[in-house]
Design a protein around this motif. Sequence first.
Motif, PDB file in Angstrom:
ATOM      1  N   GLU A   1       0.839  -1.635   0.115  1.00 58.61           N
ATOM      2  CA  GLU A   1      -0.021   0.095   0.122  1.00 58.61           C
ATOM      3  C   GLU A   1       0.777   1.254   0.100  1.00 58.61           C
ATOM      4  N   PRO A   2       0.480   2.105  -0.846  1.00 59.52           N
ATOM      5  CA  PRO A   2       1.347   3.556  -0.674  1.00 59.52           C
ATOM      6  C   PRO A   2       0.928   4.277   0.662  1.00 59.52           C
ATOM      7  N   ALA A   3       1.576   5.099   0.987  1.00 63.49           N
ATOM      8  CA  ALA A   3       1.373   5.741   2.223  1.00 63.49           C
ATOM      9  C   ALA A   3       0.289   6.841   2.068  1.00 63.49           C
ATOM     10  N   ILE A   4      -0.617   6.435   3.159  1.00 67.17           N
ATOM     11  CA  ILE A   4      -1.983   7.333   3.085  1.00 67.17           C
ATOM     12  C   ILE A   4      -1.631   8.517   4.258  1.00 67.17           C
ATOM     13  N   PRO A   5      -1.755   9.697   3.401  1.00 64.49           N
ATOM     14  CA  PRO A   5      -1.743  11.070   4.547  1.00 64.49           C
ATOM     15  C   PRO A   5      -2.721  11.052   5.721  1.00 64.49           C
ATOM     16  N   GLN A   6      -2.256  11.113   6.705  1.00 52.60           N
ATOM     17  CA  GLN A   6      -3.272  10.906   8.011  1.00 52.60           C
ATOM     18  C   GLN A   6      -4.160  12.195   8.011  1.00 52.60           C
ATOM     19  N   ILE A   7      -5.482  11.877   8.274  1.00 52.86           N
ATOM     20  CA  ILE A   7      -6.475  12.754   8.180  1.00 52.86           C
ATOM     21  C   ILE A   7      -6.216  13.846   9.450  1.00 52.86           C
ATOM     22  N   ARG A   8      -6.559  15.117   9.254  1.00 55.97           N
ATOM     23  CA  ARG A   8      -6.271  15.951  10.365  1.00 55.97           C
ATOM     24  C   ARG A   8      -7.893  16.602  10.970  1.00 55.97           C
ATOM     25  N   ARG A   9      -8.073  16.491  11.923  1.00 55.36           N
ATOM     26  CA  ARG A   9      -9.084  17.186  12.624  1.00 55.36           C
ATOM     27  C   ARG A   9      -9.318  18.452  11.767  1.00 55.36           C
ATOM     28  N   PRO A  10     -10.695  18.934  11.628  1.00 54.76           N
ATOM     29  CA  PRO A  10     -10.741  20.266  10.833  1.00 54.76           C
ATOM     30  C   PRO A  10     -10.444  21.472  11.922  1.00 54.76           C
ATOM     31  N   ALA A  11      -9.979  22.513  11.456  1.00 58.69           N
ATOM     32  CA  ALA A  11      -9.439  23.526  12.358  1.00 58.69           C
ATOM     33  C   ALA A  11     -10.729  24.670  12.545  1.00 58.69           C
ATOM     34  N   PRO A  12     -11.165  25.151  13.724  1.00 55.29           N
ATOM     35  CA  PRO A  12     -12.270  26.043  13.798  1.00 55.29           C
ATOM     36  C   PRO A  12     -11.923  27.293  12.959  1.00 55.29           C
ATOM     37  N   GLY A  13     -12.930  27.812  12.612  1.00 55.64           N
ATOM     38  CA  GLY A  13     -13.322  29.154  11.967  1.00 55.64           C
ATOM     39  C   GLY A  13     -12.876  30.349  12.970  1.00 55.64           C
ATOM     40  N   VAL A  14     -11.752  30.875  12.631  1.00 54.10           N
ATOM     41  CA  VAL A  14     -11.416  32.043  13.694  1.00 54.10           C
ATOM     42  C   VAL A  14     -11.808  33.368  13.190  1.00 54.10           C
ATOM     43  N   SER A  15     -12.412  34.221  13.744  1.00 53.07           N
ATOM     44  CA  SER A  15     -12.879  35.725  13.290  1.00 53.07           C
ATOM     45  C   SER A  15     -12.536  36.595  14.289  1.00 53.07           C
ATOM     46  N   ASP A  16     -12.645  37.934  13.811  1.00 52.75           N
ATOM     47  CA  ASP A  16     -12.446  39.038  14.990  1.00 52.75           C
ATOM     48  C   ASP A  16     -13.214  38.603  16.237  1.00 52.75           C
ATOM     49  N   ASP A  17     -14.568  37.875  16.139  1.00 52.82           N
ATOM     50  CA  ASP A  17     -15.412  37.987  17.324  1.00 52.82           C
ATOM     51  C   ASP A  17     -15.105  36.717  17.915  1.00 52.82           C
TER      52      ASP A  17
ATOM     53  N   PRO B   1     -11.338  12.144  11.270  1.00 52.58           N
ATOM     54  CA  PRO B   1     -10.306  11.032  12.212  1.00 52.58           C
ATOM     55  C   PRO B   1     -11.029  10.830  13.627  1.00 52.58           C
ATOM     56  N   PHE B   2     -12.557  11.215  13.702  1.00 56.68           N
ATOM     57  CA  PHE B   2     -13.115  10.918  14.909  1.00 56.68           C
ATOM     58  C   PHE B   2     -13.225   9.577  15.277  1.00 56.68           C
ATOM     59  N   GLU B   3     -13.372   9.262  16.416  1.00 55.54           N
ATOM     60  CA  GLU B   3     -13.537   7.998  16.894  1.00 55.54           C
ATOM     61  C   GLU B   3     -15.093   7.782  17.444  1.00 55.54           C
ATOM     62  N   TYR B   4     -15.424   6.701  17.077  1.00 56.15           N
ATOM     63  CA  TYR B   4     -17.105   6.255  17.262  1.00 56.15           C
ATOM     64  C   TYR B   4     -17.153   5.025  18.283  1.00 56.15           C
ATOM     65  N   PRO B   5     -18.272   5.090  18.777  1.00 55.53           N
ATOM     66  CA  PRO B   5     -19.411   6.009  19.005  1.00 55.53           C
ATOM     67  C   PRO B   5     -18.607   7.318  19.544  1.00 55.53           C
ATOM     68  N   ASN B   6     -19.162   8.633  19.192  1.00 57.06           N
ATOM     69  CA  ASN B   6     -18.700   9.861  19.436  1.00 57.06           C
ATOM     70  C   ASN B   6     -19.463  10.751  20.259  1.00 57.06           C
ATOM     71  N   PRO B   7     -19.338  10.874  21.703  1.00 58.21           N
ATOM     72  CA  PRO B   7     -20.218  11.364  22.616  1.00 58.21           C
ATOM     73  C   PRO B   7     -20.049  12.833  22.674  1.00 58.21           C
ATOM     74  N   VAL B   8     -20.903  13.997  22.481  1.00 58.20           N
ATOM     75  CA  VAL B   8     -20.909  15.326  22.361  1.00 58.20           C
ATOM     76  C   VAL B   8     -21.792  15.907  23.450  1.00 58.20           C
ATOM     77  N   GLY B   9     -21.224  16.689  24.060  1.00 53.04           N
ATOM     78  CA  GLY B   9     -22.153  17.267  25.315  1.00 53.04           C
ATOM     79  C   GLY B   9     -22.328  18.713  25.053  1.00 53.04           C
ATOM     80  N   LEU B  10     -23.455  19.263  25.735  1.00 49.73           N
ATOM     81  CA  LEU B  10     -23.959  20.518  25.669  1.00 49.73           C
ATOM     82  C   LEU B  10     -23.791  20.925  27.217  1.00 49.73           C
ATOM     83  N   ILE B  11     -22.766  21.415  27.578  1.00 46.35           N
ATOM     84  CA  ILE B  11     -22.364  21.774  28.977  1.00 46.35           C
ATOM     85  C   ILE B  11     -22.608  22.929  29.560  1.00 46.35           C
TER      86      ILE B  11
END
Length: 316
Positions: free
Chosen positions: A180-196, A260-270
Amino acid sequence: MTDQDWMAEVRAYVGKQYGRVHAWDKVNAPMIRQWCELMGVQVKSNPDGKTIAPPAMLQVWCMEGPVQNNYPPGSTTENPYEVLKLIEAHDFPSTVAVNSELTFERDVLEGEDLYYTTRLESISEQKTTALGTGYFVTQIMDYFSIGASNGGDEKVGQLMFRVFKFRPAQVHAPAPAAAEPAIPQIRRPAPGVSDDNRFFWEGVKQGKLMIQRCKSCGDLHHPPGPVCPKCHSFEWDAIEASGKGRVYSFVVMHYPEVPPFEYPNPVGLIELEEGTRMIAQLVGVKPGEIQIGQQVQVEFNRFDGDLSLPQFRPVA
């Protein structure tokens, strides 16, 4: 029967109109208040003092409740999704929702009695996606208020709902690692950064959980924005939160699995000690062990070398 023959029979259903599905209850103030509390928005009234239902609640009023397909007397017994069964019979067993779009004609007020009708809008040509091969099926639900306009029914909104009925793509066994050829590692999406929100992400890099604060009324709010949602002031600063809170609500994502997220993936409203709420990934806990009200503490984890994210871990 050829593919063209059976699909022609299915397409004959396009344009079919299905009967009414009534709401169990009239639009009422208690449900509106509960919705607004959960969503963190204010309850509003019209000039006559009647409570206004948030537009996004439109679909909720005519849902069947916790028992599947349990609709009020007078509702249609037809199945508006019958074409999905017909397509499924030809080896397209999987279904995934892909689009949901609400449009609104006007505000809905407490005391109104609603129903909706369904129309099969379209069935696409056969499409192949990463999930598999199948058909996009689009339904249109028109919502009406009974006797709202000159004694007649008045349209108040519409829901477009589209699903993909498909045959899953074949998953082939991987070739030997050496071949197999080397597969580039999938990175987590970076957050959108604004002045706010720049202050928030800069704080995360420093291991601080920063919350926006209105200078005029002192309201704390998240996510950050240019204007205070409470008093509409443009003047704000930020405070460092303790990072302690509780699980106000949560979901566990199972599918589709997105690297690259692992599943099941728990997401909370904190809900933080300071009173504001934020959405973040839950770590260090099995999905089946998460409980509403569970105490959590923020931790800052680094990914892909330079990406820092706040995540929450249950505390004893």
